[in-house]
Design a protein around this motif. Structure first.
Motif: not given
Length: 314
Positions: A4-12, A227-231
């Protein structure tokens, strides 16, 4: 959680190239804009971590935090922001996709580590897919500034790759600190270095900085991108390895393409479709071992859960 974290990073991260371009097209000063983004995001995240007891102000005194900020934030984004004044966001995405390949090269050449042929092949396939995807719609202007901009992005990716590898050691040295706090401190230092560079090279005008486009770009990149992506990225490095999180660079062009098709009526060709398939293939090949480990962990958790249910029902 890792998937889930990986998918969010890709989206952001898939939307940040266009957001940077919007700010640069609004004539916002690149180094000052990048400095504002990372310093504000880093300061908020760090103070939040201190308030929650996940970090202390002593973390600011460690020199590796400065080194990490110089590599991951200053080195990477000073070049990217400056380059996107002259280079299309699609071209920037292509060049930024060299990150995972550079990480593997640094591991093999500099750190003398062995890397599987599968991982190298996956990086090459993924990079080929990025070219197939973006090149048909990317407008490359053969000017000296555009060429220098492309070179600058590659230099920034070398800094990014070095920072991703160095971040792994920093996390090991500071296991008691939250990965989010570590990320926040390096963003603070990176932002301060960007402010220094801005003070030496730029004339900042308030009327330019506070236009609607510039402010919108800054808010999106600060809150969502940093704040979201790099964290999340820093957390993934801590939980997996430097290569796995960095493969978002292969997934971001399809996201940018989809946004362009849906909202800006940009063209979609069979070559771009082939690029999407190639990128996904390369990403799976690079992360094959990591995905197998995640699959085994998932099966183990399900087995434990089933066993617990049987015991509770007996």
């Amino acid at each position: 959680m890792i998937v889930i974290g990986y998918m969010l990073v890709c989206l952001v991260f898939g939307t940040t190239f266009l957001a940077i371009k919007v700010g640069m097209d609004a004539a916002a000063p690149p180094f000052f804009s990048a400095g504002m983004r990372f310093f504000i995001a880093g300061l908020i995240l760090f103070l939040w971590s201190v308030w929650r007891g996940k970090a202390s102000f002593k973390l600011l005194m460690h020199k590796e935090m400065l080194i990490n900020g110089a590599l991951l934030t200053f080195g990477t984004f000073s070049t990217l922001y400056w380059a996107e004044q002259y280079v299309a966001s699609g071209v920037a995405a292509i060049l930024s996709a060299t990150g995972p390949l550079m990480i593997l090269l640094l591991q093999v050449i500099v750190m003398k580590q062995r890397s599987s042929r599968r991982a190298v092949l996956g990086c090459l396939i993924g990079f080929t897919g990025v070219i197939l995807l973006v090149l048909p719609s990317a407008s490359i202007v053969a000017s000296m500034l555009a060429i220098i901009g492309c070179i600058a992005i590659l230099v920034g990716e070398l800094a990014y790759s070095s920072g991703a590898l160095y971040a792994q050691n920093v996390i090991q040295r500071h296991r008691d600190s939250s990965p989010i706090a570590l990320n926040a401190v390096q963003m603070i230092y990176g932002g301060l270095l960007l402010f220094v560079l801005s003070g030496l090279t730029e004339h900042v005008h308030v009327d330019v900085v506070f236009t609607r486009e510039a402010v919108g770009s800054l808010l999106y990149l600060t809150i969502v991108g940093s704040m979201v992506g790099h964290s999340l990225f820093y957390w993934l490095v801590a939980k997996t390895n430097p290569v796995f999180p960095s493969t978002w660079l292969y997934v971001s062009p399809p996201i940018a393409l989809l946004v362009g098709v849906l909202f800006y009526q940009e063209p979609f060709t069979w070559v771009m479709g082939l690029g999407v398939v190639t990128i996904i293939t390369g990403t799976v090949i690079v992360n094959w071992e990591s995905l197998r480990q995640l699959d085994r962990r998932g099966k183990k958790r399900r087995e434990i859960s089933l066993l617990a249910d049987r015991l509770s029902n007996s």
